[in-house]
Scaffold this motif. Structure first.
Motif, PDB file in Angstrom:
ATOM      1  N   ARG A  82       8.422  12.766 -13.380  1.00 40.47           N
ATOM      2  CA  ARG A  82       9.813  12.725 -12.904  1.00 40.47           C
ATOM      3  C   ARG A  82       9.952  13.376 -11.528  1.00 40.47           C
ATOM      4  O   ARG A  82      10.837  13.006 -10.749  1.00 40.47           O
ATOM      5  CB  ARG A  82      10.736  13.403 -13.923  1.00 40.47           C
ATOM      6  N   ALA A  83       9.071  14.356 -11.274  1.00 49.07           N
ATOM      7  CA  ALA A  83       9.082  15.013  -9.971  1.00 49.07           C
ATOM      8  C   ALA A  83       8.181  14.286  -8.967  1.00 49.07           C
ATOM      9  O   ALA A  83       8.010  14.746  -7.845  1.00 49.07           O
ATOM     10  CB  ALA A  83       8.625  16.461 -10.115  1.00 49.07           C
ATOM     11  N   ARG A  84       7.609  13.143  -9.380  1.00 45.92           N
ATOM     12  CA  ARG A  84       6.712  12.342  -8.540  1.00 45.92           C
ATOM     13  C   ARG A  84       5.512  13.153  -8.063  1.00 45.92           C
ATOM     14  O   ARG A  84       5.131  13.119  -6.882  1.00 45.92           O
ATOM     15  CB  ARG A  84       7.479  11.740  -7.363  1.00 45.92           C
ATOM     16  N   CYS A  85       4.934  13.897  -9.009  1.00 49.16           N
ATOM     17  CA  CYS A  85       3.771  14.725  -8.711  1.00 49.16           C
ATOM     18  C   CYS A  85       2.538  14.185  -9.430  1.00 49.16           C
ATOM     19  O   CYS A  85       2.642  13.612 -10.521  1.00 49.16           O
ATOM     20  CB  CYS A  85       4.005  16.162  -9.195  1.00 49.16           C
ATOM     21  N   THR A  86       1.395  14.386  -8.834  1.00 52.62           N
ATOM     22  CA  THR A  86       0.128  14.142  -9.504  1.00 52.62           C
ATOM     23  C   THR A  86      -0.150  15.292 -10.457  1.00 52.62           C
ATOM     24  O   THR A  86       0.010  16.461 -10.093  1.00 52.62           O
ATOM     25  CB  THR A  86      -1.008  14.025  -8.478  1.00 52.62           C
ATOM     26  N   SER A  87      -0.589  14.989 -11.659  1.00 54.68           N
ATOM     27  CA  SER A  87      -0.915  16.035 -12.629  1.00 54.68           C
ATOM     28  C   SER A  87      -2.344  16.517 -12.398  1.00 54.68           C
ATOM     29  O   SER A  87      -3.293  15.733 -12.481  1.00 54.68           O
ATOM     30  CB  SER A  87      -0.784  15.497 -14.056  1.00 54.68           C
ATOM     31  N   ILE A  88      -2.481  17.802 -12.082  1.00 54.38           N
ATOM     32  CA  ILE A  88      -3.793  18.438 -12.014  1.00 54.38           C
ATOM     33  C   ILE A  88      -4.035  19.062 -13.386  1.00 54.38           C
ATOM     34  O   ILE A  88      -3.340  19.994 -13.782  1.00 54.38           O
ATOM     35  CB  ILE A  88      -3.850  19.517 -10.918  1.00 54.38           C
ATOM     36  N   ILE A  89      -5.006  18.529 -14.122  1.00 49.14           N
ATOM     37  CA  ILE A  89      -5.256  18.976 -15.489  1.00 49.14           C
ATOM     38  C   ILE A  89      -6.506  19.849 -15.508  1.00 49.14           C
ATOM     39  O   ILE A  89      -7.603  19.385 -15.176  1.00 49.14           O
ATOM     40  CB  ILE A  89      -5.439  17.779 -16.436  1.00 49.14           C
ATOM     41  N   HIS A  90      -6.333  21.113 -15.870  1.00 50.56           N
ATOM     42  CA  HIS A  90      -7.481  21.999 -16.024  1.00 50.56           C
ATOM     43  C   HIS A  90      -8.092  21.733 -17.399  1.00 50.56           C
ATOM     44  O   HIS A  90      -7.512  22.061 -18.435  1.00 50.56           O
ATOM     45  CB  HIS A  90      -7.038  23.465 -15.914  1.00 50.56           C
TER      46      HIS A  90
END
Length: 463
Positions: free
Chosen positions: A225-233
């Motif tokens: 919704r924030a138009r961000c890429t998810s960085i998944i640790h």
């Protein structure tokens, strides 16, 4: 990633041939640089909202995540009978310390079965009794504990076949599942593709996904919704991370602080795009472009990762985006939500307390493929304390021998691993803990063998 058979006649290699094309279009996107294909859904009228699609599946009358009242009491009784331990109960009641003939056992104050894992196993037991006349499948190990999974097999629950290719990619074959079957989704969760396929097939679904995992999925929705890429640790080939990534539109998986630093350096200074794509070829969404997709990021994690490292990675990305875009623009380029599991954090905190107790050695009990258990081993190793990670009591003995997994993931064997006396000449001080997927009964079985080894060693000294 998966073999999704036709709904009309299951066989390997056919992909949803009988879906209603007027409602759903099926497309295959292949990652660049040799990555495997992924199945992606798109509703014809509008782009698929992954969170909404999951909600639609969960609202089906054949979807259950609350359990079954008619079999709950019986399942709970079975859980207590099979997994509880009077010895560990006594340890807890005696300030987590037990002395027996020159051996002092110190138990971590938070250890073993967490609520989410206990819930998952209980739901599987309930399902087996609720659907006594039906064939039941599970899409992964219910939890990372070999004896628990073996117990489910003994109860007649089938595990979906899976193989791992030379690059470590998981491939599942769902072709054996029929519409009349029951399918259990494990504590790690299932991918959106799996859930969609099973929903379309029309089988009964019992969802044991840990609520903390679901919390991470909700964070990914906020990233979108924030138009961000998810960085998944997380670890890109871990079942939980595979499921989590399926609920993200654009994502990049980093396994540790070193990989996070590599990404942040690329954000600030650019670099070799081809090398970047090669490094993360199995750990990014289809069509990922680091020059386009790293302008705004959100942080999430596999729930079993080291909490301090997740926090450090979040801070690193926050500082990186602040340096690149300035403090006044930070909110447009960075978002973070707390997705660290309470149970994982509590067990790591308890381990940090345990290693301060002047110990001679530490025993960690848990599945060899359990991420949260391996991190407990890392804490002991970092403090320089001899640590032995076993998945079952059968790894201990005969004699004063042990087969264990070391901090690097290698299986080792040791003779005379349990000393006759402590390093100060008195009692041997043994620290004990277990991963979140380990029942108390299995820890007791390990301690019983250790008490026997120690008693025999003491008798030899006496002779």
């Amino acid at each position: 990633m998966f073999c999704f058979p036709s709904l009309s006649r299951p066989h390997i290699g056919t992909n949803f041939a009988d879906f209603d094309a007027s409602k759903v279009t099926l497309a295959h996107r292949r990652r660049s640089h040799g990555a495997s294909s992924r199945t992606v859904y798109a509703v014809a009228e509008r782009p698929l909202d992954k969170k909404q699609r999951r909600r639609e599946i969960m609202q089906s009358e054949k979807f259950n995540r609350r359990g079954f009242a008619s079999t709950k009491e019986e399942a709970q009784g079975l859980m207590v009978g099979e997994f509880s331990s009077e010895l560990l109960k006594a340890l807890r009641e005696s300030a987590y310390t037990l002395e027996r003939d020159g051996l002092t056992v110190l138990l971590a104050k938070a250890y073993g079965f967490c609520w989410g894992v206990e819930r998952a196993v209980a739901l599987a037991f309930e399902a087996r009794r609720q659907f006594a006349d039906k064939r039941i499948w599970i899409t992964n190990e219910i939890i990372h504990n070999p004896k628990v999974n073996t117990r489910l097999k003994e109860m007649g629950i089938f595990f979906v076949p899976e193989h791992v290719d030379e690059r470590g990619m998981r491939h599942k074959d769902l072709s054996g599942i029929e519409p009349s079957d029951v399918v259990i989704l494990p504590a790690f969760g299932a991918t959106l593709d799996e859930m969609t396929y099973l929903d379309r097939l029309g089988c009964q679904i019992v969802d044991t996904t840990c609520p903390w995992v679901s919390k991470v999925w909700n964070a990914l929705d906020k990233h979108q919704r924030a138009r961000c890429t998810s960085i998944i640790h997380g670890k890109w080939n871990h079942e939980e991370t595979i499921a989590t990534a399926s609920f993200a539109e654009t994502y990049l998986i980093v396994k540790d602080l070193e990989e996070a630093e590599y990404v942040c350096n690329y954000i600030l200074h650019g670099g070799d795009k081809e090398a970047f794509l090669n490094r993360f070829q199995n750990a990014m969404s289809a069509g990922f472009d680091p020059e386009r997709d790293l302008n705004a990021v959100g942080i999430a994690n596999q729930t079993t990762m080291m909490k301090n490292e997740t926090a450090a990675i979040g801070k690193l990305f926050e500082k990186t985006m602040m340096r690149k875009f300035g403090p006044t623009e930070l909110s447009k380029h960075f978002v973070a939500f707390n997705t660290i599991c309470d149970a994982t954090q509590e067990r790591q905190d308890a381990m940090l307390e345990l290693v301060e107790q002047d110990l001679d050695l530490i025993l960690v009990v848990g599945g060899f493929n359990s991420s949260n258990t391996s991190h407990l081993v890392e804490i002991a190793h970092q403090r320089g304390i001899p640590v032995y990670h076993v998945d079952t009591a059968e790894r201990i003995g005969p004699g004063n021998r042990i087969e264990y997994r070391d901090v690097h993931g290698q299986i080792q064997r040791a003779e005379y691993w349990l000393p006759k006396t402590g390093k100060h000449g008195g009692h041997v001080r043994l620290g004990v803990t277990s991963g979140a997927s380990t029942p108390d009964r299995y820890v007791e079985e390990c301690l019983d063998r250790i008490f026997l080894i120690h008693a025999l060693a003491k008798s030899e000294v006496a002779v």
